[in-house]
Scaffold this motif. Structure first.
Motif, short mmCIF file in Angstrom:
data_model
loop_
_atom_site.label_atom_id
_atom_site.label_comp_id
_atom_site.label_asym_id
_atom_site.label_seq_id
_atom_site.Cartn_x
_atom_site.Cartn_y
_atom_site.Cartn_z
N VAL A 38 0.89 -1.17 0.00
CA VAL A 38 0.00 0.00 0.00
C VAL A 38 0.92 1.21 0.00
O VAL A 38 1.65 1.43 0.97
CB VAL A 38 -0.90 -0.01 1.25
CG1 VAL A 38 -1.75 1.26 1.29
CG2 VAL A 38 -1.78 -1.25 1.26
N GLN A 47 -3.66 3.89 -4.07
CA GLN A 47 -2.56 3.40 -3.23
C GLN A 47 -2.31 1.90 -3.37
O GLN A 47 -1.29 1.39 -2.93
CB GLN A 47 -2.89 3.69 -1.74
CG GLN A 47 -3.33 5.11 -1.46
CD GLN A 47 -2.30 6.14 -1.86
OE1 GLN A 47 -1.13 5.96 -1.60
NE2 GLN A 47 -2.73 7.19 -2.54
N ASP A 48 -3.27 1.19 -3.94
CA ASP A 48 -3.18 -0.28 -3.91
C ASP A 48 -2.83 -0.89 -5.25
O ASP A 48 -3.14 -2.07 -5.50
CB ASP A 48 -4.48 -0.87 -3.37
CG ASP A 48 -5.67 -0.51 -4.23
OD1 ASP A 48 -5.52 0.31 -5.17
OD2 ASP A 48 -6.77 -1.03 -3.96
N PRO A 75 -5.30 -11.81 0.31
CA PRO A 75 -4.07 -11.13 -0.09
C PRO A 75 -3.24 -10.66 1.09
O PRO A 75 -3.78 -10.23 2.12
CB PRO A 75 -4.56 -9.94 -0.91
CG PRO A 75 -5.97 -9.73 -0.50
CD PRO A 75 -6.50 -11.08 -0.11
N VAL A 76 -1.92 -10.74 0.95
CA VAL A 76 -1.00 -10.10 1.89
C VAL A 76 -0.82 -8.68 1.37
O VAL A 76 0.04 -8.39 0.54
CB VAL A 76 0.34 -10.86 1.97
CG1 VAL A 76 1.31 -10.13 2.91
CG2 VAL A 76 0.10 -12.29 2.46
N TYR A 78 -0.16 -5.66 2.84
CA TYR A 78 0.91 -4.77 3.29
C TYR A 78 2.27 -5.38 2.95
O TYR A 78 2.47 -6.57 3.16
CB TYR A 78 0.83 -4.56 4.80
CG TYR A 78 -0.41 -3.83 5.25
CD1 TYR A 78 -0.59 -2.48 4.94
CD2 TYR A 78 -1.38 -4.46 6.01
CE1 TYR A 78 -1.71 -1.79 5.38
CE2 TYR A 78 -2.51 -3.79 6.45
CZ TYR A 78 -2.67 -2.45 6.13
OH TYR A 78 -3.78 -1.78 6.56
N PHE A 80 6.81 -4.47 2.14
CA PHE A 80 8.06 -3.87 2.66
C PHE A 80 8.41 -2.68 1.76
O PHE A 80 8.92 -2.84 0.66
CB PHE A 80 9.15 -4.93 2.63
CG PHE A 80 10.51 -4.44 3.05
CD1 PHE A 80 10.69 -3.73 4.23
CD2 PHE A 80 11.64 -4.71 2.29
CE1 PHE A 80 11.95 -3.29 4.63
CE2 PHE A 80 12.90 -4.29 2.68
CZ PHE A 80 13.05 -3.57 3.85
N HIS A 82 9.52 0.76 3.07
CA HIS A 82 9.90 1.94 3.87
C HIS A 82 10.35 3.09 2.97
O HIS A 82 10.22 4.25 3.34
CB HIS A 82 10.99 1.58 4.86
CG HIS A 82 12.33 1.33 4.26
ND1 HIS A 82 13.14 2.34 3.82
CD2 HIS A 82 12.98 0.19 3.99
CE1 HIS A 82 14.24 1.83 3.32
NE2 HIS A 82 14.17 0.52 3.41
N THR A 90 1.44 5.81 1.98
CA THR A 90 2.29 4.63 2.14
C THR A 90 2.19 4.03 3.54
O THR A 90 2.21 4.75 4.54
CB THR A 90 3.76 5.01 1.86
OG1 THR A 90 3.83 5.62 0.58
CG2 THR A 90 4.65 3.79 1.92
N ILE A 91 2.11 2.72 3.59
CA ILE A 91 2.09 1.96 4.85
C ILE A 91 3.10 0.83 4.67
O ILE A 91 3.03 0.10 3.70
CB ILE A 91 0.68 1.39 5.13
CG1 ILE A 91 -0.33 2.54 5.29
CG2 ILE A 91 0.69 0.48 6.35
CD1 ILE A 91 -1.77 2.07 5.48
N THR A 92 4.01 0.69 5.61
CA THR A 92 5.04 -0.33 5.45
C THR A 92 5.14 -1.25 6.66
O THR A 92 4.86 -0.84 7.78
CB THR A 92 6.42 0.31 5.19
OG1 THR A 92 7.34 -0.73 4.83
CG2 THR A 92 6.97 1.03 6.42
N LEU A 93 5.53 -2.47 6.40
CA LEU A 93 5.92 -3.39 7.48
C LEU A 93 7.45 -3.40 7.58
O LEU A 93 8.14 -3.16 6.58
CB LEU A 93 5.44 -4.81 7.18
CG LEU A 93 3.93 -5.01 7.02
CD1 LEU A 93 3.62 -6.50 6.80
CD2 LEU A 93 3.15 -4.49 8.21
N GLY A 94 7.96 -3.70 8.76
CA GLY A 94 9.40 -3.93 8.89
C GLY A 94 9.79 -5.19 8.13
O GLY A 94 8.97 -6.08 7.89
N VAL A 97 9.26 -8.49 9.98
CA VAL A 97 7.82 -8.70 10.17
C VAL A 97 7.20 -9.19 8.87
O VAL A 97 6.41 -10.15 8.86
CB VAL A 97 7.15 -7.39 10.64
CG1 VAL A 97 5.63 -7.56 10.72
CG2 VAL A 97 7.70 -6.97 12.00
N VAL A 101 5.34 -12.72 8.22
CA VAL A 101 3.96 -12.85 7.77
C VAL A 101 3.87 -13.84 6.61
O VAL A 101 3.04 -14.76 6.61
CB VAL A 101 3.38 -11.48 7.36
CG1 VAL A 101 2.06 -11.64 6.61
CG2 VAL A 101 3.18 -10.59 8.59
#
Lengths: 268, 268, 268, 268, 268, 268
Positions: A38, A47-48, A75-76, A78, A80, A82, A90-94, A97, A101
């Motif tokens: 995202v 955004q998607d 769906p996954v 979210y 990576f 950053h 924008t939304i990020t996972l570490g 993480v 997932v």
């Protein structure tokens, strides 16, 4: 995003009833896990973008295969990313993480008895994490294939590009085309910009590996030229991708995942 | 393994004195981090094939560049290779541990003031982890380029392969050739075997992504055909790789790593 | 650093062929894992003092034992030394990362069938992490002995010190002596300094435990007095250390690692 | 366990009122963190031997110092003792968890403004983790000294041992003596056993480092000989330990923790 | 804090001898793990309010049950309370560390053969972490019930509150009352304050979930009104809580923890 | 699942254009993060019951509020539900992974400038992890409210239950009713079963806390009685829930998230 393909066929894991999933297990089913992100995609795209493409590919692929079950996992969404933080949306996972997932999702699907899993990724930053997740899972005898959709049509992308030199870009020629085909109502063509600055920035140091990205490398939040995008180009590319993914599902359905094999004499 | 290049020039970080490192900082130095693996490589090759090649490449590259400092960091010898466990000689790190080592090493080098870092990897299983480490580091404004040596010569590998179809293999045509060139005394050619079984195993499912590996996929601990290997072929490939790495170092020396850039108006 | 001992005998794990490692398994082999650090060692010493000493000790020990196999694993070159960051040349791993590397390496060696593992450490900051790694591994029935080289000769160090009071120091009397013996060409004696400030700083609070270190505690990046160092003193100390390590290998070869024992009646 | 020393003086952090802690901050206070373990200690001793000793030492020390504040933090009761699992009564934390607890506790105390922290440990398995915790904290400029109580009286232990050769043992001569002095009602002397088997087991391999322990190494859950224990011996040892800890607190009160110091010219 | 109940009965795990714990295993014993926090509780209360209450509850409960063994494990004194940092006296663990401590403690107790574990928590910030720890443990077939003491008497708290509306508060009506009953010598009533500011701050957004806290939300380090507290109210509440906990222990003693049950036909 | 509410209003974060998100920032927007789980819900319900309800609630809430922006973030579809593994269809994340996902998502939304975040959860196993994630985030000054939808209507659930005693159950009276209202085509009423076994299993030990669950506790993969479910009951409950969520959004829009406040004099 589509929930069902045009045919109305039920293909989503999450919509299935227990007995439907159990029945699918009898016929060497394939499970597709769409993986995306995202994030800002220029002023003209939603955004998607990065999850919508693999998700639609998965649904349309599952719709067209009738000889064996193809199921689309939730769906996954979210990923990576950053390096797109700072651009609104924008939304990020570490990193750890995100890899965890992917592993937990594939582990769970495998534990349900489904042994042909394909992660179909739509975001550049996810490419390497998806691949390492698949390698990591192999240590536990969980087999999941990790592909990134544009790698199924590199020749066509190179041949058909008018502006972006075969690159999938970011809100550029091809992502915009795919959005115009799949979800035209979510694109505002009047807002398109292109990234003049980046087009001139082609550092020689990127000979053998892409330099890690950051937002600052984008002038307008776009990589590439969306002015040459069209729904027709999007459809053409989508159909090639879909055929490739169908072929891959058929291949995988016909093969067995690796079986345990005794060591040879060269091992203690 | 070589400690010094034939010229005797001091190129290893660990051998340098404090004032030598400080002096190097004045001239936009490049630091090469060799990354490898310790693992079985068939009956005829030693365990350190995968670190020896990037390490020698790094040393020879640093030796030949005299216009600016090129320094070879202590090698990251251990890699991510769980799928070779079971074959005697293999030592593996966990995925997260390996990524963390790469990040800590590059962070430390950067903290010393060296801003042009190139990880040169020699093991297939490390390819994705090295790449994600470089992306992860970018979030902290630590820039490290991650390359895998054979990707600097894919055309030559494809053109020159007699048996292995352009693949670097595992103790096959090319790794054996490179060992015969670099360290002939460590290869026992009389023990060579090739992997008949794998050559017949080319699952269509590997169309767009390599299937994760496991030891069971190798009949003899080898992928490819070492019988067509030779020191001459090794030298020819090594020289191409070295020239490529030299060119990359020159490029990087001449460029600046990314600088912070203010957001445009499309950001909050 | 040496790759082979003077005799030319092959002692490095990474150089061995598969059949050589397999053969070694038959005779209760000992594997030595050298553990060190890369860090500033004053203006006159190279960065790898702390790995070079255990590495040479391991190689020379393996060279002299002919009754059973002693194999030197690839060195764990990077250690836990955040407190030397700030001094140019230092590279550190995070604590948990370093412990995990030690555990993964020993686990892998054990999984290859080698049940007599000795970590020989050469860096003060690694002392406790190596010890806890060995305790942690014991929970999995992986047995690895962790020693730090100077603890094999504390009496000699105390007796023979002219300036440093039996302390191994940091680029001081003894580390410099060992470097002058092992690698004289890497030491620039003309640059020696000693740490006047520290010699006066002996806080009473360090009665029963060393106070954690930081760079700020060193005036010149040195602890101790390298002006009293000599190759002769280095050789004398090295020979004692080598004899001790040889004796330890013989002891370990003759013993069995712990075997599982049933609980007594005092357990549920 | 004691809550207050015989004098009735309030010394426990947890019992103090806000204004009392704030007032203590004005006078360079010392905080002692008792660190122990809960584990089987033979048939005759309770499970909390290893925390009871540092806890009583801390309370009695705080009681006797009146020139400045000495405060006893809530004890870290649980330790790292997987190797006693299997013996009823043992509770262990994982290694990383235990280190993290020590760091979080010391970080918090430091954040309250208390800059002289001493961890006083009473369990062998905690020795290395406590030390690495103190080193790790130093990276954040949090200073905590880690001591293990018996290391404050090694000479006395060696000189006074009738059976256990200066070792603190496990439910043997000295731990039993200390319990008989501190908490006689919790010891059942009629149940004492000694570990004949272990006394004969003195593997030469433990020349320079203790071999990691496991329950199987104890015949009766005891190391050493509790039959020579007495309250008198416990009192004698305790008083020495207390004097040593008092001296350490005075030293620390009089010293400053490390201050930030600018780098010298040898750093970039 | 109490060590023994008034009766002198031995109820603490840490005080028990090996044979006493082994004997308890024969009669479906219950183990209570007191869980608390160390944190500022206004100017008039000590730092350990949150552990003292469940700890005394556990001891008094164990004292009164004579039909089967109830054992009080060593308290988990430190909790998750970052939001009280900044108020002197507070010590916090990180979230993951705290959850890991709870899991390791319960795992160990279970491994000793004790299959009826009750965590009795006394700190608001621990409520959710205790609950998730119990869920996490269930995956390993380790069963531990997590309760927070005031949830055993919500009706009474609501009915009996003069000022705090049934909330347990923080150094307010009820915590102060319990301290006045349990440990009057540790409360300084002359220092009481109440939190005028907070009483007016009742944000509507907290309709269905408590808003996460931070120190800034407390005017005086207190939530609620300690001026209406009394030892009598504390005793009344304590006795209700104790009866509830006794009843719970009896229930648990009479029940079996979950047993493994085969899947039904709806599973693969 | 719905993508747009009946009005066609664009409410999903992922569908918005950059300028739309930027514009929303001007008017104290609320972001709702739906949080769910993918798991077996009896033979008659689909796998995504637990995410579908908060997702529809979020969309319908955002649709009806026109005075300020309410945006629905991409759903966190996967939850913490190991105890449903074994029932086909279930996919679970590990506890730490799930908490980390929630934190990363909320952190990212906050970093975009959106300061009123509400996690709306629909799965029992997520309740505690969502709450602890909100507490953990508060340490970083990221404020996110965590609610579980059925806690907004506990009175109605209790009053209106014909069979399930106010419990939301699992594929029972209320979840089935909500599915029949929201997505009737995904429910196969002919397959309904109820859980006779569980209805009789009401262990007294669950007085003050729910016992952790496992699959074995469900006879038919159902908790509760879906035979009394109806679309009408689902609509009635849904409308109450929606009104409550609307009221919560209005409240939050009108309030400010916590601001930093200076410490009072009771802090150092």
């Amino acid at each position: 995003m589509l929930v069902r393909p045009p045919s109305g066929k039920k293909v989503l894991w999450q919509e299935m009833l227990r007995h439907e999933l159990l029945a699918a297990l009898d016929d060497r089913p394939v499970v597709i896990v769409p993986v995306g992100s995202v994030e800002q995609h220029g002023p003209h795209c939603p955004q998607d973008v990065d999850i919508s493409i693999p998700y639609h590919l998965a649904i349309r692929t599952a719709d067209e295969i009738n000889d064996f079950p193809v199921i689309v996992a939730p769906p996954v969404t979210y990923g990576f990313t950053h390096y797109n933080m700072g651009e609104v949306g924008t939304i990020t996972l570490g990193l750890e993480v995100f890899i965890a997932v992917l592993c937990d999702v594939c582990r769970s699907i495998w534990a349900n008895g489904f042994q042909r899993i394909i992660m179909v990724n739509g975001h550049g930053g996810n490419l390497a994490p998806c691949w390492v997740a698949s390698v990591k899972l192999a240590e536990e005898d969980v087999w999941a294939l990790a592909i990134t959709y544009w790698n199924m049509a590199t020749d066509e992308l190179a041949a058909w590009s008018e502006a972006d030199d075969g690159s999938i870009g970011h809100g550029g020629e091809w992502e915009t085309s795919l959005q115009l085909y799949l979800r035209p109502n979510l694109v505002d063509e009047s807002l398109r910009v292109k990234d003049e600055w980046r087009q001139k920035f082609s550092p020689p140091v990127q000979r053998y590996a892409k330099f890690p990205e950051r937002r600052r490398e984008m002038q307008n939040g776009v990589m590439g030229d969306p002015f040459v995008a069209s729904a027709e180009k999007g459809e053409k590319l989508f159909n090639v991708l879909k055929e490739r993914l169908i072929a891959l599902c058929v291949d995988y359905h016909n093969e067995e995942p690796p079986k345990y094999r005794e060591f040879g004499s060269h091992c203690p």
